[in-house]
Design a protein around this motif. Structure first.
Motif, mmCIF file in Angstrom:
data_model
loop_
_atom_site.group_PDB
_atom_site.id
_atom_site.type_symbol
_atom_site.label_atom_id
_atom_site.label_comp_id
_atom_site.label_asym_id
_atom_site.label_seq_id
_atom_site.Cartn_x
_atom_site.Cartn_y
_atom_site.Cartn_z
ATOM 1 N N ILE A 4 0.836 -1.184 0.000
ATOM 2 C CA ILE A 4 0.000 0.000 0.000
ATOM 3 C C ILE A 4 0.875 1.238 0.000
ATOM 4 O O ILE A 4 1.900 1.281 0.664
ATOM 5 N N SER A 5 0.503 2.239 -0.780
ATOM 6 C CA SER A 5 1.256 3.491 -0.802
ATOM 7 C C SER A 5 0.334 4.609 -0.343
ATOM 8 O O SER A 5 -0.820 4.675 -0.759
ATOM 9 N N TYR A 6 0.847 5.472 0.489
ATOM 10 C CA TYR A 6 0.076 6.580 1.017
ATOM 11 C C TYR A 6 0.550 7.878 0.393
ATOM 12 O O TYR A 6 1.743 8.118 0.283
ATOM 13 N N ARG A 7 -0.404 8.703 -0.010
ATOM 14 C CA ARG A 7 -0.027 10.026 -0.480
ATOM 15 C C ARG A 7 0.432 10.856 0.704
ATOM 16 O O ARG A 7 -0.136 10.756 1.789
ATOM 17 N N PRO A 8 1.438 11.693 0.515
ATOM 18 C CA PRO A 8 1.881 12.545 1.629
ATOM 19 C C PRO A 8 0.818 13.578 1.958
ATOM 20 O O PRO A 8 -0.038 13.902 1.142
ATOM 21 N N ARG A 9 0.880 14.118 3.177
ATOM 22 C CA ARG A 9 -0.020 15.195 3.563
ATOM 23 C C ARG A 9 0.147 16.358 2.586
ATOM 24 O O ARG A 9 1.217 16.584 2.025
ATOM 25 N N ASN A 10 -0.926 17.085 2.389
ATOM 26 C CA ASN A 10 -0.911 18.185 1.427
ATOM 27 C C ASN A 10 -0.150 19.374 2.009
ATOM 28 O O ASN A 10 -0.619 19.990 2.980
ATOM 29 N N PRO A 11 1.004 19.711 1.462
ATOM 30 C CA PRO A 11 1.810 20.812 1.999
ATOM 31 C C PRO A 11 1.028 22.123 2.015
ATOM 32 O O PRO A 11 0.390 22.496 1.030
ATOM 33 N N GLY A 12 1.076 22.797 3.144
ATOM 34 C CA GLY A 12 0.428 24.091 3.246
ATOM 35 C C GLY A 12 -1.053 24.055 3.551
ATOM 36 O O GLY A 12 -1.661 25.100 3.786
ATOM 37 N N HIS A 13 -1.661 22.856 3.564
ATOM 38 C CA HIS A 13 -3.103 22.797 3.841
ATOM 39 C C HIS A 13 -3.363 22.986 5.330
ATOM 40 O O HIS A 13 -2.633 22.467 6.180
ATOM 41 N N ASP A 14 -4.426 23.710 5.656
ATOM 42 C CA ASP A 14 -4.790 23.980 7.047
ATOM 43 C C ASP A 14 -5.710 22.872 7.563
ATOM 44 O O ASP A 14 -6.905 22.875 7.286
ATOM 45 N N TYR A 15 -5.140 21.933 8.304
ATOM 46 C CA TYR A 15 -5.924 20.812 8.831
ATOM 47 C C TYR A 15 -6.676 21.183 10.114
ATOM 48 O O TYR A 15 -7.320 20.328 10.718
ATOM 49 N N TYR A 16 -6.592 22.435 10.514
ATOM 50 C CA TYR A 16 -7.375 22.937 11.644
ATOM 51 C C TYR A 16 -8.634 23.659 11.155
ATOM 52 O O TYR A 16 -9.510 23.974 11.955
ATOM 53 N N GLY A 17 -8.692 23.940 9.864
ATOM 54 C CA GLY A 17 -9.762 24.769 9.321
ATOM 55 C C GLY A 17 -10.884 23.972 8.684
ATOM 56 O O GLY A 17 -10.933 22.738 8.746
ATOM 57 N N ILE A 18 -11.781 24.691 8.039
ATOM 58 C CA ILE A 18 -12.937 24.090 7.370
ATOM 59 C C ILE A 18 -12.466 23.275 6.171
ATOM 60 O O ILE A 18 -11.567 23.682 5.428
ATOM 61 N N GLY A 19 -13.081 22.114 5.975
ATOM 62 C CA GLY A 19 -12.713 21.275 4.841
ATOM 63 C C GLY A 19 -13.418 19.943 4.875
ATOM 64 O O GLY A 19 -13.954 19.518 5.904
ATOM 65 N N THR A 20 -13.438 19.263 3.730
ATOM 66 C CA THR A 20 -14.012 17.921 3.606
ATOM 67 C C THR A 20 -12.925 16.982 3.121
ATOM 68 O O THR A 20 -12.109 17.346 2.265
ATOM 69 N N TYR A 21 -12.931 15.754 3.661
ATOM 70 C CA TYR A 21 -11.834 14.819 3.393
ATOM 71 C C TYR A 21 -12.362 13.410 3.174
ATOM 72 O O TYR A 21 -13.303 12.972 3.843
ATOM 73 N N LEU A 22 -11.711 12.710 2.249
ATOM 74 C CA LEU A 22 -11.909 11.270 2.101
ATOM 75 C C LEU A 22 -10.772 10.592 2.843
ATOM 76 O O LEU A 22 -9.605 10.755 2.487
#
Length: 216
Positions: A4-22
């Motif tokens: 299994i390969s995992y995509r790296p976290r999205n650089p610069g994305h605010d994971y404390y803010g509003i957003g939708t995720y799969l």
């Protein structure tokens, strides 16, 4: 065996803010613990194990649990396949901690359910298994074992690399249910959000696909 390969976290994305995720979580060792696909090739359905049902229940409880902590999140979809899990989660307003904290809490709760089903006491109450007098064990592990008296405390104070070495050395069966890593796909727009939800809901299509792929 496919890795299994995992995509790296999205650089610069605010994971404390509003957003939708799969979100995608994979069972450690790719073990098919969540159930099996039915035998009807024309209409394959996922037959959930008790653990699979528990994992989905924990996920669906996230909005209520987070509301108690002052966070507004919504669960839009989730599904278990034999060795992995998909869920779509939306953060409705900025939080004091990150999406990763929410997912880690969910993973911990699922691991505790798994241990309970197998008659294993919670790690916080289980003495650690390190023999501090065993010179064959790494010095760092023996030193930490003298400080933290339970499995839960010890494991929480280990790095990812140290945890992997700890499990290999001690040979404990009660490992975390999921891999340390997980995959998060950030929603780009409303159309992308609908596609994420449709992907998770379309269990039959993915079940058919799994039948055509080699074991992973």
């Amino acid at each position: 065996m496919k890795t299994i390969s995992y995509r790296p976290r999205n650089p610069g994305h605010d994971y404390y803010g509003i957003g939708t995720y799969l979100i995608t979580l994979v069972v450690r060792g790719r073990k098919p613990l969540f159930g099996r696909l039915g035998n009807d090739a024309a209409h394959p359905e996922m037959q959930l194990s008790p653990l699979g049902k528990a994992v989905q229940q924990v996920w669906k409880q996230i909005p209520e649990r987070q509301a108690e902590l002052g966070n507004r999140v919504a669960d839009h979809a989730c599904v278990c396949l034999p060795d992995h899990f998909h869920g779509v989660i939306e953060v409705l307003e900025p939080m004091q901690w990150s999406l990763g904290d929410i997912i880690q809490g969910m993973k911990t709760a699922c691991t505790q359910r798994w241990w309970q089903m197998n008659g294993v006491p919670a790690s916080i109450n289980r003495p650690n298994s390190v023999d501090c007098n065993n010179a064959n064990l790494p010095k760092w592990l023996r030193e930490k074992a003298t400080i933290y008296q339970s499995d839960g405390e010890l494991i929480r104070h280990l790095s990812k690399k140290q945890r992997q070495e700890y499990y290999a050395l001690v040979g404990r069966e009660q490992r975390p249910l999921f891999d340390d890593n997980y995959d998060d796909t950030v929603c780009l727009n409303s159309r992308h959000r609908e596609a994420m939800i449709a992907y998770v809901h379309d269990n039959s299509r993915r079940a058919i696909l799994r039948r055509t792929l080699p074991d992973v």
